[in-house]
Design an enzyme around this catalytic site. Structure first.
Site: not given
Length: 275
Positions: A18, A153
């Protein structure tokens, strides 16, 4: 129309996935881009494909304050200002429950995903005050909805959401906007490598398509386009926003009976972002 004409973007984690799509999109929109990564090989490979006088590469680790301070100073020395800080660098490992996560693993994911934002803001805020700039954080849909076997995470991405909103309030008096994007699945080189290694790659691709109500797992360019909007003047009255770029993955009841899960020995990569 070049939405970022004459703007300078400080982009972390910008050589893969990304981040790389964002770097190309920002540059195409007229920006000068300072791309920060801690991966030397990735930096060299990216530089061979994507390089001109408006692109500057810096080898630095966002978890280290000295590195970030140096990268900010180097960017200002090269381009004279900073209009945008995009905190895209991040790690998704370990794929574990809280109890199975070691102290070292916990600290690493928080130091990169959350403290990295602290460092870039601490050392870059003076430059953003000069330009009335903007901060963009790359979050994840799992920061809101959670995900099995990725406790550390998802905790960091929940923290990114809260931090984005608090920063938006703190820096609004200076004309600085702070937003985040929250992707779900995104095809990146990392995700493609992972899916090709699975026993049933076709099933994985079908699963990743089906978790998105729009019917497909996108490429990174869809996230980059959303990022471009948020850092541009088109979003000039938007701050504190956590923008899902998810194809509706968070909507409705979408747990399929045949989806891969931890009980099958398959751990899906989180957010599919190569950093």
């Amino acid at each position: 129309m070049q939405l970022l004409k004459d703007k300078v973007v400080f982009l972390t984690g910008g050589t893969e996935g990304i981040g790389y799509e964002c770097a190309k999109t920002y540059h195409k929109a007229g920006a000068k881009v300072s791309i920060i990564t801690h991966k030397e090989d990735s930096l060299k490979n990216c530089r061979m494909q994507f390089f001109n006088d408006d692109i500057h590469y810096i080898l630095a680790d966002v978890s280290k304050p000295v590195d970030v301070n140096r990268a900010i100073t180097e960017t200002l020395g090269r381009f004279g200002k900073i209009d945008v800080i995009h905190n895209n660098a991040g790690v998704s490992n370990p794929s574990k429950t809280v109890c199975d996560t070691t102290d070292e693993e916990w600290d690493k994911v928080f130091n990169v995903n959350v403290k990295g934002i602290y460092h870039t803001t601490k050392y870059g805020i003076a430059a953003l005050k000069e330009t009335k700039g903007t901060i963009l954080n790359t979050g994840s849909l799992v920061g809101d909805i959670g995900q099995e076997l990725h406790a550390a995470y998802t905790a960091t991405k929940g923290a990114v959401n809260a931090l984005t909103k608090s920063m938006a309030l703190d820096y609004a008096p200076f004309g600085i906007r702070v937003n985040a994007v929250a992707p779900a699945g995104v095809w990146t080189p990392m995700l493609r490598r992972w899916s090709n290694q699975q026993p049933n790659a076709a099933h994985i691709e079908h699963y990743l398509d089906e978790i998105h109500p729009l019917g497909y797992c996108p490429e990174g360019d869809v996230v980059a386009d959303a990022c471009l909007f948020l850092v541009s003047e088109h979003a000039r009255f938007i701050t504190g926003c956590i923008l899902p770029v998810s194809g509706g993955a968070e909507l409705g009841y979408r747990r399929y009976m045949d989806q891969p899960s931890a009980k099958d020995g398959i751990v899906l990569p989180v957010n599919s972002k190569a950093k």
